[in-house]
Design an enzyme around this catalytic site. Sequence first.
Site, PDB file in Angstrom:
ATOM      1  N   GLU A 223       0.888  -1.176   0.000  1.00  0.00           N
ATOM      2  CA  GLU A 223       0.000   0.000   0.000  1.00  0.00           C
ATOM      3  C   GLU A 223       0.915   1.211   0.000  1.00  0.00           C
ATOM      4  O   GLU A 223       1.451   1.601   1.049  1.00  0.00           O
ATOM      5  CB  GLU A 223      -0.895  -0.019   1.250  1.00  0.00           C
ATOM      6  CG  GLU A 223      -1.833  -1.209   1.336  1.00  0.00           C
ATOM      7  CD  GLU A 223      -3.060  -1.052   0.438  1.00  0.00           C
ATOM      8  OE1 GLU A 223      -3.310   0.052  -0.081  1.00  0.00           O
ATOM      9  OE2 GLU A 223      -3.775  -2.045   0.250  1.00  0.00           O
ATOM     10  N   CYS A 257      -1.750   9.655   2.537  1.00  0.00           N
ATOM     11  CA  CYS A 257      -1.310   9.076   1.260  1.00  0.00           C
ATOM     12  C   CYS A 257      -2.241   9.462   0.117  1.00  0.00           C
ATOM     13  O   CYS A 257      -1.824   9.531  -1.024  1.00  0.00           O
ATOM     14  CB  CYS A 257      -1.230   7.565   1.373  1.00  0.00           C
ATOM     15  SG  CYS A 257      -2.773   6.822   1.901  1.00  0.00           S
TER      16      CYS A 257
HETATM   17  P1  NAD Z   1       7.998   4.606   5.228  1.00  0.00           P
HETATM   18  O1  NAD Z   1       7.990   3.795   3.982  1.00  0.00           O
HETATM   19  O2  NAD Z   1       9.180   5.450   5.522  1.00  0.00           O
HETATM   20  O3  NAD Z   1       7.806   3.656   6.514  1.00  0.00           O
HETATM   21  C1  NAD Z   1       6.844   2.648   6.568  1.00  0.00           C
HETATM   22  C2  NAD Z   1       7.358   1.504   7.393  1.00  0.00           C
HETATM   23  O4  NAD Z   1       8.498   0.938   6.777  1.00  0.00           O
HETATM   24  C3  NAD Z   1       7.779   1.880   8.808  1.00  0.00           C
HETATM   25  O5  NAD Z   1       7.255   0.936   9.716  1.00  0.00           O
HETATM   26  C4  NAD Z   1       9.281   1.848   8.753  1.00  0.00           C
HETATM   27  O6  NAD Z   1       9.871   1.450   9.973  1.00  0.00           O
HETATM   28  C5  NAD Z   1       9.580   0.831   7.684  1.00  0.00           C
HETATM   29  N1  NAD Z   1      10.817   1.126   6.950  1.00  0.00           N
HETATM   30  C6  NAD Z   1      11.293   2.345   6.604  1.00  0.00           C
HETATM   31  N2  NAD Z   1      12.449   2.214   5.922  1.00  0.00           N
HETATM   32  C7  NAD Z   1      12.716   0.897   5.847  1.00  0.00           C
HETATM   33  C8  NAD Z   1      13.778   0.129   5.268  1.00  0.00           C
HETATM   34  N3  NAD Z   1      14.798   0.692   4.629  1.00  0.00           N
HETATM   35  N4  NAD Z   1      13.722  -1.209   5.377  1.00  0.00           N
HETATM   36  C9  NAD Z   1      12.706  -1.806   6.020  1.00  0.00           C
HETATM   37  N5  NAD Z   1      11.678  -1.120   6.587  1.00  0.00           N
HETATM   38  C10 NAD Z   1      11.681   0.203   6.506  1.00  0.00           C
HETATM   39  O7  NAD Z   1       6.667   5.439   5.141  1.00  0.00           O
HETATM   40  P2  NAD Z   1       6.116   6.503   6.143  1.00  0.00           P
HETATM   41  O8  NAD Z   1       7.025   7.696   6.171  1.00  0.00           O
HETATM   42  O9  NAD Z   1       5.783   5.861   7.436  1.00  0.00           O
HETATM   43  O10 NAD Z   1       4.743   6.894   5.412  1.00  0.00           O
HETATM   44  C11 NAD Z   1       4.730   7.763   4.309  1.00  0.00           C
HETATM   45  C12 NAD Z   1       4.576   7.052   2.992  1.00  0.00           C
HETATM   46  O11 NAD Z   1       3.617   6.027   3.098  1.00  0.00           O
HETATM   47  C13 NAD Z   1       4.070   7.970   1.907  1.00  0.00           C
HETATM   48  O12 NAD Z   1       4.673   7.645   0.680  1.00  0.00           O
HETATM   49  C14 NAD Z   1       2.580   7.662   1.862  1.00  0.00           C
HETATM   50  O13 NAD Z   1       1.961   8.012   0.664  1.00  0.00           O
HETATM   51  C15 NAD Z   1       2.581   6.199   2.122  1.00  0.00           C
HETATM   52  N6  NAD Z   1       1.321   5.761   2.691  1.00  0.00           N
HETATM   53  C16 NAD Z   1       0.506   4.950   1.956  1.00  0.00           C
HETATM   54  C17 NAD Z   1      -0.726   4.543   2.459  1.00  0.00           C
HETATM   55  C18 NAD Z   1      -1.650   3.643   1.700  1.00  0.00           C
HETATM   56  O14 NAD Z   1      -2.579   3.121   2.294  1.00  0.00           O
HETATM   57  N7  NAD Z   1      -1.443   3.404   0.417  1.00  0.00           N
HETATM   58  C19 NAD Z   1      -1.107   4.979   3.717  1.00  0.00           C
HETATM   59  C20 NAD Z   1      -0.261   5.789   4.448  1.00  0.00           C
HETATM   60  C21 NAD Z   1       0.960   6.165   3.931  1.00  0.00           C
END
Ligand code: NAD
Length: 479
Positions: A223, A257
């Site tokens: 997602e 998002c």
């Molecule tokens: P993120 O991708 O930075 O983090 C999400 C999760 O991934 C966290 O739990 C984090 O600990 C983990 N993570 C981060 N870097 C990682 C790595 N290198 N290896 C493994 N795990 C890792 O996202 P965010 O900053 O929490 O949220 C923002 C992003 O998420 C935006 O792009 C937004 O559009 C998207 N988003 C999408 C939805 C949806 O339902 N489609 C909903 C909310 C947010």
Amino acid sequence: MDKSAPVTLEMVTSEIDRIFELQQQNQYKVGNTTVKERRAKLKKLEKALMETYKADIIQAGYDDFRKHEAEVMLTEIFPAITAIRHTSKNLGKWMRDEKVATPMAMFGFSSKIKYEPKGVVLIISPWNFAFNLSFIPLVAAIAAGNTVILKPSENTPNSARLIAKIINDLYDESEVAAIQGGVPETTELLKKPFNHIFFTGAPSIGKVVMKAAAEHLTSVSLELGGKSPTIVDETADVAAAAERIAWAKSMNNGQICIAPDYVYVHESVKEKFVTEYKKAITAMYGDNPKENDSYNRIVNDRHFRRLSSYMEDAVERNAKIEMGGQMDEKENYVAPTVVSNLGDDALLWREEIFGPILPIRTFTDIKEPVGYIQKGEKPLGLYVYSKNQQNIDYVNNNTRSGAIVVNYSATQYSNPNLPFGGSNNSGIGKGNGIFGFKAFSNAKGVQNHWAPIDGMKGFYPPYNKDKVGLIEKVVKWFA
Ligand code: NAD
């Protein structure tokens, strides 16, 4: 674990190993639970969110980024409760084996689909709606009969701690467990051969998750996010459009998002759009949003600096700040802002904004915004404000996106009867309602040969002219 000692990565890794092993052993017991037992698990969660932990959730939302109680209720608790009730109500139907027809050539067989649990699954959630985006996938995973390890986001530490506490309180770790941590801990989790990973986060991290999943051929739901475009044409109710866009762009401080990322507005209504947008912001947040407790903050310094860099880049490119533009790094405050006069290479047009800054540009022909959208990545959401059905159809039929909403923004997530998710860069797979249940299930084909006579034997070797004739007839009449 000894709660007073500092937690090292080695300790977390051995916890992951231990819990994963425990869940693998327990998966068939959990997978064979009845509708009633799964509903009871969901009911416990409902009570926790509505009663036991409601005040703590509201407090965590405030402590993490000054989120107002009303917004925590509306965007964290309400969607999770909706998911629990919708799932509980429909679960019996979803879990039932689905009878399907059997072709005539296979006379003697019956066929059905059994939605079996994937097994041991991992949910990785983001920070922006920490509770909602942890618990809605959790509801689907439990409903489908899986054991679950959930990793909340480290960026909202108060919410993450509380999510882990709620899970520890409600469930035995052999069925649902929480592992807290950031990148190193998630990297360790991703080494495990999970049966499914449901990841919500940025497209760049989605690629990291998918690569790790490929090692075990683990299926994924990704997602993701990106830029969700908005079009306001000359026939739109401009005041309503501006008000709805302002609402969707300011809620959660634009850290959504599916927030409208940018707006293409018809040249003839641009001035009116900006005036109405200002009016809408003032109506919601007063003359000084910084002092208004309905207006929350950017989650942390890193994201604040990211947004400042977008604004610095815009100023260097001689953008016109139509409204707002104020920022205060001491508070991670970014004012509701509208920026025009920027080319495609500006950061505000290239990067997902994830904040309350709205770049706008004008068009005269609907083909312009549609052409622009076609050139970019497929968005998660697309919003078109118009009273002209031809324009609406043109946009709908000539773009690809996770969802399209006509005359509103960011509401597609709230209907559990609709699939939620993106396409390619904005996501793989769908969540919410039955789509979430199916994401966490394997649709297993079940065939039963019940007839006393074995019609298939007619096709067994040895082959001869008669058999070829028979097969020809079957192909002609029964294929
Ligand atoms: P993120 O991708 O930075 O983090 C999400 C999760 O991934 C966290 O739990 C984090 O600990 C983990 N993570 C981060 N870097 C990682 C790595 N290198 N290896 C493994 N795990 C890792 O996202 P965010 O900053 O929490 O949220 C923002 C992003 O998420 C935006 O792009 C937004 O559009 C998207 N988003 C999408 C939805 C949806 O339902 N489609 C909903 C909310 C947010």
